[in-house]
Design a protein around this motif. Structure first.
Motif, mmCIF file in Angstrom:
data_model
loop_
_atom_site.group_PDB
_atom_site.id
_atom_site.type_symbol
_atom_site.label_atom_id
_atom_site.label_comp_id
_atom_site.label_asym_id
_atom_site.label_seq_id
_atom_site.Cartn_x
_atom_site.Cartn_y
_atom_site.Cartn_z
ATOM 1 N N ASP A 168 2.137 24.633 14.087
ATOM 2 C CA ASP A 168 2.215 23.181 14.129
ATOM 3 C C ASP A 168 1.440 22.643 15.322
ATOM 4 O OD1 ASP A 168 3.842 22.526 11.863
ATOM 5 O OD2 ASP A 168 5.542 23.395 12.916
ATOM 6 N N VAL A 169 0.731 21.547 15.099
ATOM 7 C CA VAL A 169 -0.007 20.864 16.160
ATOM 8 C C VAL A 169 0.599 19.475 16.316
ATOM 9 C CG1 VAL A 169 -2.244 20.058 16.978
ATOM 10 C CG2 VAL A 169 -2.105 22.124 15.553
ATOM 11 N N VAL A 170 1.283 19.247 17.415
ATOM 12 C CA VAL A 170 1.910 17.957 17.695
ATOM 13 C C VAL A 170 0.844 17.007 18.233
ATOM 14 C CG1 VAL A 170 3.630 16.744 19.091
ATOM 15 C CG2 VAL A 170 4.153 19.011 18.135
ATOM 16 N N LEU A 171 0.702 15.867 17.555
ATOM 17 C CA LEU A 171 -0.296 14.862 17.927
ATOM 18 C C LEU A 171 0.421 13.567 18.294
ATOM 19 C CD1 LEU A 171 -2.641 15.566 14.908
ATOM 20 C CD2 LEU A 171 -3.233 16.060 17.284
ATOM 21 N N PRO A 172 0.745 13.364 19.592
ATOM 22 C CA PRO A 172 1.353 12.092 19.987
ATOM 23 C C PRO A 172 0.383 10.955 19.716
ATOM 24 C CG PRO A 172 0.676 13.338 21.916
ATOM 25 C CD PRO A 172 0.492 14.245 20.736
ATOM 26 N N CYS A 173 0.869 9.881 19.124
ATOM 27 C CA CYS A 173 -0.054 8.868 18.587
ATOM 28 C C CYS A 173 0.441 7.460 18.891
ATOM 29 C CB CYS A 173 -0.173 9.078 17.082
ATOM 30 S SG CYS A 173 -1.155 7.838 16.225
ATOM 31 N N LEU A 174 -0.445 6.666 19.469
ATOM 32 C CA LEU A 174 -0.184 5.242 19.664
ATOM 33 C C LEU A 174 -1.489 4.496 19.437
ATOM 34 C CD1 LEU A 174 1.606 2.850 20.441
ATOM 35 C CD2 LEU A 174 1.135 3.353 22.853
ATOM 36 N N ASP A 175 -1.600 3.843 18.285
ATOM 37 C CA ASP A 175 -2.794 3.077 17.920
ATOM 38 C C ASP A 175 -4.055 3.943 17.921
ATOM 39 O OD1 ASP A 175 -1.280 0.750 17.610
ATOM 40 O OD2 ASP A 175 -1.512 0.196 19.718
ATOM 41 N N GLU A 176 -4.021 5.001 17.133
ATOM 42 C CA GLU A 176 -5.158 5.917 17.045
ATOM 43 C C GLU A 176 -5.741 5.968 15.631
ATOM 44 O OE1 GLU A 176 -6.121 6.787 19.780
ATOM 45 O OE2 GLU A 176 -4.511 7.389 21.129
ATOM 46 N N ALA A 177 -5.577 4.883 14.858
ATOM 47 C CA ALA A 177 -6.049 4.891 13.466
ATOM 48 C C ALA A 177 -7.530 5.223 13.367
ATOM 49 C CB ALA A 177 -5.758 3.534 12.811
ATOM 50 N N ALA A 178 -8.337 4.748 14.313
ATOM 51 C CA ALA A 178 -9.774 4.989 14.260
ATOM 52 C C ALA A 178 -10.133 6.440 14.568
ATOM 53 C CB ALA A 178 -10.493 4.058 15.241
ATOM 54 N N ALA A 179 -9.260 7.128 15.305
ATOM 55 C CA ALA A 179 -9.554 8.506 15.706
ATOM 56 C C ALA A 179 -9.008 9.537 14.729
ATOM 57 C CB ALA A 179 -8.974 8.772 17.095
ATOM 58 N N LEU A 180 -7.935 9.214 14.035
ATOM 59 C CA LEU A 180 -7.236 10.214 13.225
ATOM 60 C C LEU A 180 -8.102 10.872 12.153
ATOM 61 C CD1 LEU A 180 -3.717 8.568 12.888
ATOM 62 C CD2 LEU A 180 -4.272 10.737 14.027
ATOM 63 N N PRO A 181 -8.966 10.152 11.437
ATOM 64 C CA PRO A 181 -9.775 10.842 10.424
ATOM 65 C C PRO A 181 -10.598 11.989 11.002
ATOM 66 C CG PRO A 181 -9.851 8.486 10.059
ATOM 67 C CD PRO A 181 -9.150 8.687 11.375
ATOM 68 N N GLY A 182 -11.223 11.764 12.144
ATOM 69 C CA GLY A 182 -12.018 12.820 12.756
ATOM 70 C C GLY A 182 -11.170 13.960 13.271
ATOM 71 N N VAL A 183 -10.046 13.633 13.903
ATOM 72 C CA VAL A 183 -9.168 14.665 14.461
ATOM 73 C C VAL A 183 -8.586 15.529 13.345
ATOM 74 C CG1 VAL A 183 -7.020 15.084 15.717
ATOM 75 C CG2 VAL A 183 -8.614 13.316 16.518
ATOM 76 N N LEU A 184 -8.068 14.891 12.307
ATOM 77 C CA LEU A 184 -7.413 15.643 11.236
ATOM 78 C C LEU A 184 -8.412 16.458 10.420
ATOM 79 C CD1 LEU A 184 -4.776 12.998 10.099
ATOM 80 C CD2 LEU A 184 -4.438 14.985 11.581
ATOM 81 N N SER A 185 -9.602 15.943 10.227
ATOM 82 C CA SER A 185 -10.601 16.694 9.459
ATOM 83 C C SER A 185 -11.109 17.909 10.221
ATOM 84 C CB SER A 185 -11.778 15.793 9.079
ATOM 85 O OG SER A 185 -12.503 15.387 10.238
ATOM 86 N N ALA A 186 -10.972 17.902 11.558
ATOM 87 C CA ALA A 186 -11.435 19.017 12.381
ATOM 88 C C ALA A 186 -10.350 20.067 12.610
ATOM 89 C CB ALA A 186 -11.927 18.494 13.737
ATOM 90 N N MET A 187 -9.163 19.866 12.058
ATOM 91 C CA MET A 187 -8.064 20.803 12.266
ATOM 92 C C MET A 187 -8.402 22.153 11.629
ATOM 93 S SD MET A 187 -5.211 20.495 13.978
ATOM 94 C CE MET A 187 -5.143 18.702 14.018
ATOM 95 N N PRO A 188 -8.306 23.249 12.388
ATOM 96 C CA PRO A 188 -8.646 24.565 11.820
ATOM 97 C C PRO A 188 -7.682 24.971 10.710
ATOM 98 C CG PRO A 188 -8.528 24.636 14.230
ATOM 99 C CD PRO A 188 -7.939 23.332 13.807
ATOM 100 N N ALA A 189 -8.133 25.847 9.850
ATOM 101 C CA ALA A 189 -7.285 26.369 8.787
ATOM 102 C C ALA A 189 -6.056 27.043 9.388
ATOM 103 C CB ALA A 189 -8.075 27.367 7.940
ATOM 104 N N GLY A 190 -4.895 26.762 8.813
ATOM 105 C CA GLY A 190 -3.663 27.367 9.291
ATOM 106 C C GLY A 190 -2.973 26.587 10.377
ATOM 107 N N PHE A 191 -3.597 25.522 10.870
ATOM 108 C CA PHE A 191 -2.982 24.670 11.878
ATOM 109 C C PHE A 191 -2.517 23.395 11.184
ATOM 110 C CE2 PHE A 191 -5.158 27.677 14.391
ATOM 111 C CZ PHE A 191 -4.577 27.677 15.661
#
Length: 234
Positions: A7-30
């Motif tokens: 599990d990768v914990v992603l603390p988030c406060l107003d990060e809508a613009a960043a989430l697509p890039g962050v989530l698409s870069a998540m390695p397999a199995g994470f």
């Protein structure tokens, strides 16, 4: 160690613009676990739409979001990573290897404690900033706190925003801060518990366009973070 079910914990406060890039870069199995801390820009909806698990944490504070995420995580090994796009999730497997001992004796990853044949108890990403990514006031505050920790015998140079650890021992440390002092208290309690703490360089880039740092985005934000961390030292 296999990276299945981490599990990768992603603390988030107003990060809508960043989430697509962050989530698409998540390695397999994470597995991303987005802990939303009161966003007003639709971050939870964006995260769900992209397939991430979302937890809502109404109590304000970075530490509240992180700790709730760790509590909700299901994997033995847990990662914590900022959700603002400044850090590459692709670096997480190398940090996990350091936790489990796989890379401790390789030249490229020599860090404090790397002479040990067993893995670390806590692995922190030591930020190597790209130009313009880390304002002077934030870097100065971080340097002061890191120097204090080294004086206390913990060989670190960053109060890192990316960390890897085993879930149950981390919860057993009993961290109480729920604001910006959380990562500093984690390091202090890890030292008191005799944990092996190692660092590995990670690239630290600019935040995603359309987001703003709650800490380094302004001198005021940095002062607030340092104030929270100073409270932990009392």
């Amino acid at each position: 160690m296999s990276v299945d079910e981490i599990d990768v914990v992603l603390p988030c406060l107003d990060e809508a613009a960043a989430l697509p890039g962050v989530l698409s870069a998540m390695p397999a199995g994470f597995r991303p676990l987005v802990v939303d801390n009161g966003s007003r820009d639709g971050s939870p909806d964006v995260a769900r739409r992209l397939g991430a698990e979302v937890v809502l944490e109404p109590r304000p504070g970075y530490g509240a979001a992180v700790h709730t995420g760790v509590e909700r995580a299901r994997s033995e090994v847990v990662c914590v990573l900022d959700a603002d796009g400044s850090l590459d999730p692709g670096e997480l497997p190398a940090l996990v290897d350091l936790l489990t001992g796989a890379d401790l004796l390789t030249g490229a990853d020599r860090v404090a404690g790397a002479d040990l044949l067993t893995g670390a108890d806590l692995v922190a990403g030591r930020r190597v900033p790209r130009p313009g990514s880390w304002p002077w006031h934030a870097r100065a505050g971080n340097a002061v706190l890191a120097a204090f920790l080294r004086h206390k015998g913990l060989p670190v140079r960053d109060i890192a925003p990316v960390r890897v650890f085993r879930r149950r021992p981390m919860l057993d440390l009993g961290i109480t801060d729920r604001a910006f002092g959380y990562p500093l208290e984690l390091l202090l309690r890890a030292r008191a518990a005799g944990w092996r703490v190692v660092e590995r360089d990670v690239v630290y880039g600019p935040r995603a366009a359309g987001t703003k740092s709650k800490v380094s985005g302004s001198v005021r934000g940095t002062v607030r973070a340092v104030r929270d961390m100073a409270a932990v030292l009392r």
